[in-house]
Design a protein around this motif. Structure first.
Motif, PDB file in Angstrom:
ATOM      1  N   ASN A  28     -13.521 -20.213 -26.627  1.00  0.00           N
ATOM      2  CA  ASN A  28     -13.075 -20.026 -25.244  1.00  0.00           C
ATOM      3  C   ASN A  28     -11.587 -19.673 -25.188  1.00  0.00           C
ATOM      4  N   TRP A  29     -11.130 -18.908 -26.147  1.00  0.00           N
ATOM      5  CA  TRP A  29      -9.704 -18.651 -26.300  1.00  0.00           C
ATOM      6  C   TRP A  29      -9.069 -18.071 -25.045  1.00  0.00           C
ATOM      7  N   LYS A  30      -9.755 -17.196 -24.346  1.00  0.00           N
ATOM      8  CA  LYS A  30      -9.160 -16.589 -23.150  1.00  0.00           C
ATOM      9  C   LYS A  30      -8.786 -17.652 -22.119  1.00  0.00           C
ATOM     10  N   GLN A  31      -9.608 -18.679 -21.998  1.00  0.00           N
ATOM     11  CA  GLN A  31      -9.307 -19.749 -21.053  1.00  0.00           C
ATOM     12  C   GLN A  31      -8.168 -20.649 -21.553  1.00  0.00           C
ATOM     13  N   TYR A  32      -8.085 -20.846 -22.853  1.00  0.00           N
ATOM     14  CA  TYR A  32      -7.074 -21.746 -23.414  1.00  0.00           C
ATOM     15  C   TYR A  32      -5.714 -21.089 -23.605  1.00  0.00           C
ATOM     16  N   LYS A  33      -5.667 -19.764 -23.620  1.00  0.00           N
ATOM     17  CA  LYS A  33      -4.395 -19.076 -23.822  1.00  0.00           C
ATOM     18  C   LYS A  33      -3.348 -19.516 -22.810  1.00  0.00           C
ATOM     19  N   GLY A  34      -3.749 -19.735 -21.588  1.00  0.00           N
ATOM     20  CA  GLY A  34      -2.805 -20.169 -20.551  1.00  0.00           C
ATOM     21  C   GLY A  34      -2.193 -21.513 -20.860  1.00  0.00           C
ATOM     22  N   LYS A  35      -3.005 -22.436 -21.351  1.00  0.00           N
ATOM     23  CA  LYS A  35      -2.498 -23.769 -21.709  1.00  0.00           C
ATOM     24  C   LYS A  35      -1.522 -23.674 -22.877  1.00  0.00           C
ATOM     25  N   VAL A  36      -1.848 -22.824 -23.845  1.00  0.00           N
ATOM     26  CA  VAL A  36      -0.972 -22.650 -25.003  1.00  0.00           C
ATOM     27  C   VAL A  36       0.335 -21.991 -24.563  1.00  0.00           C
ATOM     28  N   ARG A  37       0.242 -20.978 -23.715  1.00  0.00           N
ATOM     29  CA  ARG A  37       1.453 -20.308 -23.220  1.00  0.00           C
ATOM     30  C   ARG A  37       2.312 -21.280 -22.410  1.00  0.00           C
ATOM     31  N   GLU A  38       1.669 -22.140 -21.639  1.00  0.00           N
ATOM     32  CA  GLU A  38       2.386 -23.142 -20.852  1.00  0.00           C
ATOM     33  C   GLU A  38       3.149 -24.097 -21.763  1.00  0.00           C
ATOM     34  N   GLN A  39       2.519 -24.500 -22.857  1.00  0.00           N
ATOM     35  CA  GLN A  39       3.121 -25.440 -23.805  1.00  0.00           C
ATOM     36  C   GLN A  39       4.232 -24.775 -24.631  1.00  0.00           C
ATOM     37  N   TRP A  40       3.981 -23.556 -25.083  1.00  0.00           N
ATOM     38  CA  TRP A  40       4.908 -22.855 -25.970  1.00  0.00           C
ATOM     39  C   TRP A  40       5.238 -21.499 -25.370  1.00  0.00           C
ATOM     40  N   GLY A  41       6.168 -21.481 -24.454  1.00  0.00           N
ATOM     41  CA  GLY A  41       6.526 -20.274 -23.716  1.00  0.00           C
ATOM     42  C   GLY A  41       7.124 -19.153 -24.546  1.00  0.00           C
ATOM     43  N   ASP A  42       7.615 -19.459 -25.737  1.00  0.00           N
ATOM     44  CA  ASP A  42       8.204 -18.414 -26.567  1.00  0.00           C
ATOM     45  C   ASP A  42       7.158 -17.578 -27.297  1.00  0.00           C
ATOM     46  N   LEU A  43       5.896 -17.992 -27.260  1.00  0.00           N
ATOM     47  CA  LEU A  43       4.848 -17.200 -27.890  1.00  0.00           C
ATOM     48  C   LEU A  43       4.521 -16.006 -26.995  1.00  0.00           C
ATOM     49  N   THR A  44       4.488 -14.836 -27.590  1.00  0.00           N
ATOM     50  CA  THR A  44       4.217 -13.618 -26.827  1.00  0.00           C
ATOM     51  C   THR A  44       2.716 -13.376 -26.712  1.00  0.00           C
ATOM     52  N   ASP A  45       2.355 -12.405 -25.890  1.00  0.00           N
ATOM     53  CA  ASP A  45       0.950 -12.016 -25.789  1.00  0.00           C
ATOM     54  C   ASP A  45       0.425 -11.563 -27.146  1.00  0.00           C
ATOM     55  N   ASP A  46       1.264 -10.854 -27.905  1.00  0.00           N
ATOM     56  CA  ASP A  46       0.854 -10.425 -29.244  1.00  0.00           C
ATOM     57  C   ASP A  46       0.571 -11.624 -30.139  1.00  0.00           C
TER      58      ASP A  46
END
Length: 72
Positions: A9-27
């Protein structure tokens, strides 16, 4: 937190990961694709931290999101 579920379910979890680690890019997030070991490596690169520090952050992320296993 079950990483098989996160990977599936990575598409759903990407937001949580981005929220936690804002320096991670879309790439970064596309490369990680729900894989825990790749996440640890990207955290090391993006934040200049040790492998152990990355693992500690991931463990805290897992603990804070453990209720999300069945519903991202």
């Amino acid at each position: 937190m079950n990483w098989d579920i996160i990977e599936g379910n990575w598409k759903q979890y990407k937001g949580k990961v981005r929220e936690q680690w804002g320096d991670l890019t879309d790439d970064h997030l596309d490369v990680i694709a729900g894989k825990r070991t790749i996440l640890a490596g990207k955290l090391q690169e993006a934040y200049g931290i040790t492998r152990q520090a990355a693992e500690d952050q991931i463990r805290r992320f897992e603990e804070s999101n453990k209720d999300s296993d069945s519903k991202p």
